[in-house]
Design a protein around this motif. Structure first.
Motif, PDB file in Angstrom:
ATOM      1  N   THR A  30      39.842  20.017  11.280  1.00 13.75           N
ATOM      2  CA  THR A  30      39.285  18.835  11.743  1.00 13.75           C
ATOM      3  C   THR A  30      38.006  19.208  12.740  1.00 13.75           C
ATOM      4  O   THR A  30      37.937  20.610  13.138  1.00 13.75           O
ATOM      5  CB  THR A  30      40.337  17.965  12.668  1.00 13.75           C
ATOM      6  N   TRP A  34      34.467  14.428  14.100  1.00 11.70           N
ATOM      7  CA  TRP A  34      35.456  13.394  13.389  1.00 11.70           C
ATOM      8  C   TRP A  34      36.256  12.843  14.343  1.00 11.70           C
ATOM      9  O   TRP A  34      36.185  11.293  14.218  1.00 11.70           O
ATOM     10  CB  TRP A  34      35.998  14.207  12.365  1.00 11.70           C
ATOM     11  N   THR A  37      34.138  10.229  16.641  1.00 13.77           N
ATOM     12  CA  THR A  37      33.390   9.105  15.901  1.00 13.77           C
ATOM     13  C   THR A  37      34.410   8.228  15.240  1.00 13.77           C
ATOM     14  O   THR A  37      34.319   7.029  15.107  1.00 13.77           O
ATOM     15  CB  THR A  37      32.225   9.730  14.895  1.00 13.77           C
ATOM     16  N   ARG A  38      35.389   8.898  14.714  1.00 20.45           N
ATOM     17  CA  ARG A  38      36.320   7.832  14.007  1.00 20.45           C
ATOM     18  C   ARG A  38      37.490   7.201  14.978  1.00 20.45           C
ATOM     19  O   ARG A  38      38.142   6.247  14.657  1.00 20.45           O
ATOM     20  CB  ARG A  38      37.189   8.634  12.917  1.00 20.45           C
ATOM     21  N   THR A  39      37.655   7.784  16.078  1.00 23.80           N
ATOM     22  CA  THR A  39      38.837   7.288  16.987  1.00 23.80           C
ATOM     23  C   THR A  39      38.158   6.958  18.371  1.00 23.80           C
ATOM     24  O   THR A  39      39.026   6.266  19.122  1.00 23.80           O
ATOM     25  CB  THR A  39      39.953   8.370  17.082  1.00 23.80           C
ATOM     26  N   THR A 158      45.757  14.189  11.259  1.00 22.46           N
ATOM     27  CA  THR A 158      45.231  12.682  11.718  1.00 22.46           C
ATOM     28  C   THR A 158      46.270  12.307  12.929  1.00 22.46           C
ATOM     29  O   THR A 158      45.524  11.986  13.831  1.00 22.46           O
ATOM     30  CB  THR A 158      45.732  11.654  10.723  1.00 22.46           C
ATOM     31  N   ARG A 226      44.936   3.623   7.434  1.00 18.94           N
ATOM     32  CA  ARG A 226      44.087   2.410   7.007  1.00 18.94           C
ATOM     33  C   ARG A 226      44.546   0.977   7.064  1.00 18.94           C
ATOM     34  O   ARG A 226      44.171   0.036   7.544  1.00 18.94           O
ATOM     35  CB  ARG A 226      43.306   2.680   5.816  1.00 18.94           C
ATOM     36  N   ASN A 263      42.398   2.921  18.813  1.00 14.24           N
ATOM     37  CA  ASN A 263      41.301   3.601  18.305  1.00 14.24           C
ATOM     38  C   ASN A 263      40.156   2.602  18.749  1.00 14.24           C
ATOM     39  O   ASN A 263      40.291   1.561  18.829  1.00 14.24           O
ATOM     40  CB  ASN A 263      41.427   3.343  16.710  1.00 14.24           C
ATOM     41  N   ARG A 265      37.495   1.902  17.729  1.00 18.56           N
ATOM     42  CA  ARG A 265      36.924   0.808  16.837  1.00 18.56           C
ATOM     43  C   ARG A 265      37.604  -0.337  16.591  1.00 18.56           C
ATOM     44  O   ARG A 265      37.441  -1.365  16.286  1.00 18.56           O
ATOM     45  CB  ARG A 265      36.862   1.689  15.404  1.00 18.56           C
TER      46      ARG A 265
END
Ligand code: UT7
Length: 351
Positions: A30, A34, A37-39, A158, A226, A263, A265
């Motif tokens: 990882t 990543w 930006t993803r979390t 993850t 997801r 998260n 997002r």
């Protein structure tokens, strides 16, 4: 006048050991980029071997009790109920709340655990508030505490990136619905058809602990990222809107939303659904990750310390988690101080 549970103390705690994204990237496939930006997460705190959830719950509980006695206007500071939201109890049996109550020196009080994963704190608030309103208890310590570092698969990049350990707590007293700090209502829900989306398969009555299951790693936590993402946005937005309508805030608006910190997002998407600006969504996960049942009270404590949450503001709390479960509550933020020593790692300027 109607009786209500009123927030009169707040405290939080995270263990001192920090794991940064760079630390994870040294051991797993990882990158810091990543994860950020993803979390939106940069670091998280974890307990050391030999420590357990009750250690964090006691620290947070002690701070919430000190906050309540500093802020109290009455002389009666005796807690007669402890509700602990956790899905990582010290042991599968018994519950951890009696241990916490004993270690805090609270005497022979009612004490039990509530298991609703990341919605646990909202469910625990609802349970304690109902007991106060019914006259079953007069003053409650409600704690959300989890140590997901103890159930994560060390090889799962993850979940390791997302979860951190931590605890937060409030003291509720019996009061009136018009007072600042009164919990104005609840919306709670569940959908058990989603039980596989966030789960630890083994170690319960369906799949007992055996050597094969340990070998198959079934005792580790798993999450269908997801699908959970979509469900989190949908259910927190819906539940928050239901509550806003129920307490009649649609017209006058909400000042701050303290949503379960899963998260960044997800938080932005919930804000968007509710028609709120990004600044109205309290964000704390960048420094602690997803702390499960600890997440909402930890975010509250951080926002108060940073001056982002002020007396008189309309605050909505909303959570979503395993089960699936979700829930929301609302209050006018009371004038609360958090006494020292406060967890230093919570302060924004020291992040
Ligand atoms: O607390 C209860 C509620 N929990 C939540 O609400 C969590 C909800 N879910 C999420 O926050 C996000 O779904 C995650 C952060 C878990 C994952 O983000 P995503 O944008 O949904 O990624 P994804 O699962 O769709 O994976 C995209 C890619 C995959 O690679 P391939 O299959 O496209 O080649 C993953 O293997 O990202 C990969 N990936 C990673 N890459 C680098 C997953 N984790 C990592 C990682 N580092 N740590």
């Amino acid at each position: 006048m109607s009786r209500a549970a009123v927030v009169c103390g707040l405290g939080a705690w995270v263990p001192p050991t920090v794991v940064t994204n760079h630390d994870l990237a040294e051991r797993l496939d990882t990158t810091d980029e990543w994860i950020r930006t993803r979390t939106g997460i940069a670091r998280r705190h974890v307990i050391e071997r030999g420590q357990a959830t009750s250690d964090l719950a006691v620290e947070a509980g002690r701070r919430a009790l000190a906050s309540a006695s500093d802020n109290g206007t009455d002389d009666d500071h005796e807690v007669d109920l402890v509700v602990l939201a956790t899905s990582t109890p010290d042991r599968p049996c018994p519950g951890t709340a009696p241990t916490v109550a004993a270690r805090l020196g609270l005497g022979a009080v009612a004490a039990f655990d509530v298991q609703a994963v990341c919605t646990g704190f909202v469910y625990a608030l609802a349970t304690a508030a109902a007991m106060l309103s019914a006259g079953t208890a007069r003053r409650a310590l409600v704690i959300g505490a989890d140590t997901f570092s103890t159930i994560l698969d060390p090889e799962d990049r993850t979940t390791r990136a997302i979860f951190g350990d931590g605890a937060g707590a409030v003291v509720l007293r019996s009061g009136q619905a018009h007072e600042p700090g009164a919990l104005l209502g609840f919306d709670l829900g569940s959908d058990g058809t989603g039980e596989d989306l966030i789960t630890v398969r083994a170690g319960g009555s369906r799949q007992r602990s055996t050597a094969e299951q340990v070998h198959a790693a079934d005792h580790f936590f798993t999450m269908a990222g997801r699908a959970v993402f979509t469900q989190a946005v949908l259910n927190m937005s819906k539940s928050a809107q239901t509550l806003i309508d129920r307490v009649g805030w649609s017209e006058s608006g909400v000042d701050r939303v303290v949503a379960h910190q899963a998260n960044v997002r997800i938080l932005r998407a919930v804000g968007e659904q509710l028609g709120l600006a990004d600044e109205q969504m309290v964000i704390h996960l960048d420094r602690v990750g997803n702390t499960v049942a600890g997440s909402i009270p930890l975010a509250l404590a951080d926002a108060v310390t940073a001056g982002d949450l002020r007396p008189g503001q309309r605050v909505l709390l909303t959570g979503f988690g395993g089960g699936l479960t979700w829930g929301s509550t609302a209050l006018i933020w009371p004038d609360l101080t958090l006494p020292a020593p406060h967890a230093p790692t919570l302060r924004k300027e020291q992040a």
